[in-house]
Design an enzyme around this catalytic site. Sequence first.
Site, PDB file in Angstrom:
ATOM      1  N   ASP A   1     -11.945 -17.949  41.238  1.00 54.08           N
ATOM      2  CA  ASP A   1     -12.350 -18.603  39.994  1.00 54.08           C
ATOM      3  C   ASP A   1     -12.780 -20.038  40.324  1.00 54.08           C
ATOM      4  O   ASP A   1     -13.639 -20.227  41.205  1.00 54.08           O
ATOM      5  CB  ASP A   1     -11.199 -18.529  38.979  1.00 54.08           C
ATOM      6  CG  ASP A   1     -11.519 -19.137  37.631  1.00 54.08           C
ATOM      7  OD1 ASP A   1     -12.269 -18.528  36.867  1.00 54.08           O
ATOM      8  OD2 ASP A   1     -11.014 -20.240  37.344  1.00 54.08           O
TER       9      ASP A   1
ATOM     10  N   HIS B   1     -11.551  -9.923  36.071  1.00 52.23           N
ATOM     11  CA  HIS B   1     -11.700 -11.251  36.669  1.00 52.23           C
ATOM     12  C   HIS B   1     -10.609 -11.606  37.665  1.00 52.23           C
ATOM     13  O   HIS B   1     -10.857 -12.340  38.620  1.00 52.23           O
ATOM     14  CB  HIS B   1     -11.710 -12.294  35.548  1.00 52.23           C
ATOM     15  CG  HIS B   1     -11.889 -13.697  36.022  1.00 52.23           C
ATOM     16  ND1 HIS B   1     -13.058 -14.138  36.618  1.00 52.23           N
ATOM     17  CD2 HIS B   1     -11.046 -14.774  36.009  1.00 52.23           C
ATOM     18  CE1 HIS B   1     -12.935 -15.418  36.937  1.00 52.23           C
ATOM     19  NE2 HIS B   1     -11.718 -15.820  36.589  1.00 52.23           N
TER      20      HIS B   1
END
Length: 328
Positions: A106, A305
């Site tokens: 991320d 994610h």
Amino acid sequence: MRSEPTAALSHRTVEAPAGRLHLVEQGTGPLVLLVHGFPESWYSWRRQLPVLAAAGYRAVAIDVRGYGRSSKPAATDAYRMLDLVEDNVAVVRALGEDSAVVVGHDWGSNIAAASALLHPGVFPAVGLLSVPYAPPGGPRPTDIFGRIGGPEQEFYVSYFQEPGRAEAEIEPDVRGWLAGFYAALSADTMPAEGEPDPHFVAHGGQLRDRFPAGPLPAWLSEEDLDVYAGEFERTGLTGALNRYRNMDRDWEDLAPHRGSPIKQPALFVGGALDASTTWMADAIDAYPTTLPALSASHLLGGCGHWVQQERPDEVNSLLIDWLATIQG
């Protein structure tokens, strides 16, 4: 890949430009530096640390400045990318090493990429999880995000960029907000196609209005959620959110590197159901130019994610195999 733990996790703090950085390490051997994203902590690497250690590496996961037990400078501009890169360099030096493979997820992927770009001698290889590498440049970021939202809704990055606004939503119920945010971006709990997109905020609303109201993702236990919530209840969210509030500064700071490729060996692992990989598909397609020494690029089917937490065994295998090629 599962492995019996080798040595116990060791917590320590080291001096860095941030003031103090907290890290957790396990194992001995070549240094692998693990950098988390938003809204996480070193704990997001809990499934990687023992496996990397068992494979013969010194695995070190940090709390990025503003998170966990690391220092939280008061100034918003203390969270610009250049400062986070220098924190990474300081950690390598504080650990008595000259170099480290850096792996990020991320925002940590962006920090890892910038570290490799700016200090190729210190970071001779880079692993990127979830967020693809895109060289510095292009239009001013805030202008882009403002156009994404449109007249009916606002892009979450723009929402996060306004000081105090997201904090007012999150901090009265940190645990509930985190649970919803993690669920919104996890493959097994994300909203179905056609439902309102949780990356956007309706004007006058809150981001959590679009979070799924159901069970936790399979990868996230109640105990795991307690760890994350406990950290943010203690620290608040401003340090973490200040990363978003420096994107225009980063754009200016990194202007001398516009269009620059990362020439070191690289690995990319993303989730096929993650908006980061679908929205940035062009960046992945550009890897032959932007990551010319890319060892491999993997999109994990049915994954969202939080790749190293959703699919730890696959990510661990990919990391170990890749590290063996670059260390050999």
